[in-house]
Design a protein around this motif. Sequence first.
Motif, PDB file in Angstrom:
ATOM      1  N   UNK A  70     -67.398  -8.005 103.168  1.00 28.47           N
ATOM      2  CA  UNK A  70     -68.396  -6.928 103.132  1.00 28.47           C
ATOM      3  C   UNK A  70     -68.903  -6.747 101.706  1.00 28.47           C
ATOM      4  N   UNK A  71     -67.989  -6.811 100.747  1.00 33.50           N
ATOM      5  CA  UNK A  71     -68.347  -6.620  99.339  1.00 33.50           C
ATOM      6  C   UNK A  71     -69.244  -7.759  98.843  1.00 33.50           C
ATOM      7  N   UNK A  72     -69.018  -8.967  99.334  1.00 33.98           N
ATOM      8  CA  UNK A  72     -69.838 -10.108  98.921  1.00 33.98           C
ATOM      9  C   UNK A  72     -71.289  -9.941  99.355  1.00 33.98           C
ATOM     10  N   UNK A  73     -71.519  -9.231 100.443  1.00 32.35           N
ATOM     11  CA  UNK A  73     -72.881  -9.021 100.958  1.00 32.35           C
ATOM     12  C   UNK A  73     -73.434  -7.647 100.572  1.00 32.35           C
ATOM     13  N   UNK A  79     -76.348   1.239  96.789  1.00 37.81           N
ATOM     14  CA  UNK A  79     -75.209   1.955  96.215  1.00 37.81           C
ATOM     15  C   UNK A  79     -75.626   3.019  95.220  1.00 37.81           C
ATOM     16  N   UNK A  80     -76.734   2.776  94.521  1.00 39.81           N
ATOM     17  CA  UNK A  80     -77.222   3.773  93.563  1.00 39.81           C
ATOM     18  C   UNK A  80     -77.580   5.075  94.277  1.00 39.81           C
ATOM     19  N   UNK A  81     -78.154   4.975  95.465  1.00 34.62           N
ATOM     20  CA  UNK A  81     -78.496   6.164  96.241  1.00 34.62           C
ATOM     21  C   UNK A  81     -77.240   6.881  96.733  1.00 34.62           C
ATOM     22  N   UNK A 163     -68.919  -0.612  99.951  1.00 37.00           N
ATOM     23  CA  UNK A 163     -69.186  -1.871  99.243  1.00 37.00           C
ATOM     24  C   UNK A 163     -70.450  -1.751  98.403  1.00 37.00           C
ATOM     25  N   UNK A 164     -71.500  -1.138  98.951  1.00 38.72           N
ATOM     26  CA  UNK A 164     -72.745  -0.958  98.192  1.00 38.72           C
ATOM     27  C   UNK A 164     -72.506  -0.097  96.960  1.00 38.72           C
ATOM     28  N   UNK A 165     -71.762   0.989  97.118  1.00 40.57           N
ATOM     29  CA  UNK A 165     -71.476   1.880  95.988  1.00 40.57           C
ATOM     30  C   UNK A 165     -70.669   1.168  94.913  1.00 40.57           C
TER      31      UNK A 165
END
Length: 174
Positions: A70-73, A79-81, A163-165
């Motif tokens: 998940x983190x790789x994608x 994540x900024x939001x 993951x995005x964050x």
Amino acid sequence: MLDTMTMTKIVGGLCGTFLIFLLGGFGAEFIYHSAGHGGDDHHQAYVIDTGELDSHDAQEDVAEVDFAEVYAAADAAAGEKLFRQCKACHSLEDGKNGTGPSLYDIVDRSVATVDGFNYSGRLVAVVDTWTPENLSGFIESPKKFAPGTKMSYKGMSKATDRADLIAWLSTIGQ
């Protein structure tokens, strides 16, 4: 014209009415929600089989996805939001702490290394380094990951959001 005694009677009547409603509400809660049940162990008396799985069975069938995949994608822009949830307590400036420690250069940093912040000892006993996997576990549920932590955040349930964050936080300070 209203004198002091009449106003006192009116205000007393209103307060008495609210008191009766309040006591009635407490009584109803006691009768319908706690009498004879012993807490939160409520069970449905009769279940109608509809052929569908209930939510508990459905959760067991969901395959656990490795966080590294998940983190790789992950999408750092998304994540900024998501950081808006963290802004109330955390800063991104190096050395500037809020209610929580500064998150500047947090990814792969040793735990409890921000100067001037008083960490809870329980957190330090759980992990040594803030790897993406450790950050994900902590952000998912701080109280479960490090019981006794001071962080009062309830957690972020979606692995893709975490993951995005974390992907966005990895760009801060590097």
